[in-house]
Enzyme design. Structure first.
Site, short mmCIF file in Angstrom:
data_model
loop_
_atom_site.label_atom_id
_atom_site.label_comp_id
_atom_site.label_asym_id
_atom_site.label_seq_id
_atom_site.Cartn_x
_atom_site.Cartn_y
_atom_site.Cartn_z
N GLY A 12 0.91 -1.22 -0.04
CA GLY A 12 -0.25 -0.06 0.22
C GLY A 12 0.90 1.29 -0.12
N GLY A 15 -0.91 4.91 -0.92
CA GLY A 15 -1.85 5.45 0.01
C GLY A 15 -1.16 6.63 0.93
N ASP A 56 -2.12 -7.39 -5.03
CA ASP A 56 -3.65 -7.56 -4.39
C ASP A 56 -3.35 -8.21 -2.88
OD1 ASP A 56 -5.96 -8.06 -3.45
OD2 ASP A 56 -6.57 -9.04 -5.23
N TYR A 146 -14.89 -1.26 10.54
CA TYR A 146 -13.31 -0.97 10.47
C TYR A 146 -12.77 -1.53 11.83
CZ TYR A 146 -9.12 1.95 10.40
OH TYR A 146 -7.92 2.36 10.45
C1 AKB Z 1 -10.29 6.59 9.99
O1 AKB Z 1 -10.73 7.60 10.17
O2 AKB Z 1 -10.96 5.61 9.54
C2 AKB Z 1 -8.75 6.50 10.19
C3 AKB Z 1 -8.50 6.08 11.39
C4 AKB Z 1 -8.71 6.87 12.54
O3 AKB Z 1 -8.05 4.77 11.55
N1 AKB Z 1 -8.18 7.61 9.87
#
Ligand code: AKB
Length: 323
Positions: A12, A15, A56, A146
């Site tokens: 990555g 990024g 990938d 996340y």
């Molecule tokens: C997000 O906002 O998802 C990221 C993080 C805080 O990990 N910048």
């Protein structure tokens, strides 16, 4: 004592973090010893000063090929779907953030890698955590996909260290502010976008409330943290994949005022959208005592120095003088 990093793979590289970490590692370890990778964004500028591969992270075989081709012994994995984008496509977030990392762990065993560094995030925290100085050891019940993927990665990385002796390391990064490459798909993206819009348009509409305070960090400190953790003596580490790292905390309103001091006439508004919910589930600040004690973490930048440097760099980059 950990083993040396000789041939490093950065997954990555194009990024937000990778575009600055890759050149910094090349500076320290030599351009030919640091292989960058990209997927959807082609490398440009100083990223082309060393080896680059298209890769990938969800394709185990393609990672194995690059490891073999370049005799890789250490990996920094920066491939991730961030919090806001993760809510749009939770399945993809799982595939890239968890399955991709799992491939790396397995390849770490197969190729006897010396080190895998996999950043975690403040996204691991959920609403039960104290909002001031969130402790390193606390209940981790994130409400975003996340966060779920990052808690999973922390647990997997720690498990592979304790079960197999694989040297996996990670740190809970705050929102990162930087001038080189825009972040994409995060909740803290407003803290970067505001600088661009203030210089280009003289106006920015925040997508969070004025009183939204979060932990944030300037890119030079982020790069330093990643490299210092990777280079830390293994014998000194009690934690492995779950270090809080803190540098500053400020609200969207405070940031706007600070920018106004440098760009008179800058106007701003606050129109919270669905990202507000994610921001509200994260703490305002973190306690990072273990990182300070175990590998000497200490940030260099506070809010004033960061705002000054961001505006200086972006005025040059955007070719305008906003003062
Ligand atoms: C997000 O906002 O998802 C990221 C993080 C805080 O990990 N910048």
């Amino acid at each position: 004592m950990g083993q040396e990093m000789n041939n490093i793979l950065v997954i990555g590289s194009t990024g937000q973090i990778g575009s600055e970490l890759t050149p910094a590692l090349r500076e320290n370890y030599g351009a030919e010893s640091v292989v960058g990778t990209y997927w959807s964004t082609e490398p440009t500028g100083d990223l082309t000063n060393g080896p680059m591969e298209k890769l990938d992270v969800t394709d185990r075989e393609s990672i194995a090929e690059v490891i073999e081709k370049h005799d890789i012994d250490s990996v920094f994995n920066l491939a991730a779907i961030l919090s806001a984008k993760g809510e749009e496509n939770p399945q993809m977030a799982f595939k890239i953030n968890v399955v991709g990392f799992f491939h790396l762990l397995e390849l770490g065993l197969e190729y006897e890698l010396n080190r895998i560094v996999n950043p975690s995030s403040i996204g691991v925290f959920g609403p039960e955590v104290p909002s001031q100085q969130a402790p390193n050891e606390t209940v981790l019940r994130p409400t975003s996909m996340y966060g779920v993927t990052k808690v999973t990665d922390e647990l997997l990385g720690n498990y592979y260290y304790h079960r197999f002796g694989l040297d996996v390391r990670g740190l809970r990064l705050p929102g990162i502010v930087s001038s080189k490459t825009l972040p994409g798909g995060g909740t803290t993206d407003y803290a970067v976008e505001v600088f661009y819009e203030a210089i280009r348009e003289g106006h920015y509409t925040f997508f969070v409330r004025e009183d939204t305070a979060l932990p944030l960090m300037y890119m030079p400190d982020c790069v330093k943290a990643l490299i210092d953790l990777a280079e830390a003596e293994l014998d000194n580490l009690e934690h492995h994949c779950d270090f809080n790292v803190s540098s500053m905390s400020f609200s969207a309103g405070e940031l706007a005022h600070k920018i106004e001091e440098h760009i008179p006439g800058f106007t701003y508004a606050f129109e919270p959208d669905e990202r507000q919910k994610i921001a509200d589930s994260w703490p305002d600040s973190m306690d990072d005592t273990p990182a300070r004690e175990e590998w000497g973490w200490e940030p260099d930048y506070g809010l004033d120095a960061m705002v000054e440097d961001m505006i200086e760099k972006l005025e040059v980059k955007l070719g305008q003088d906003a003062t």
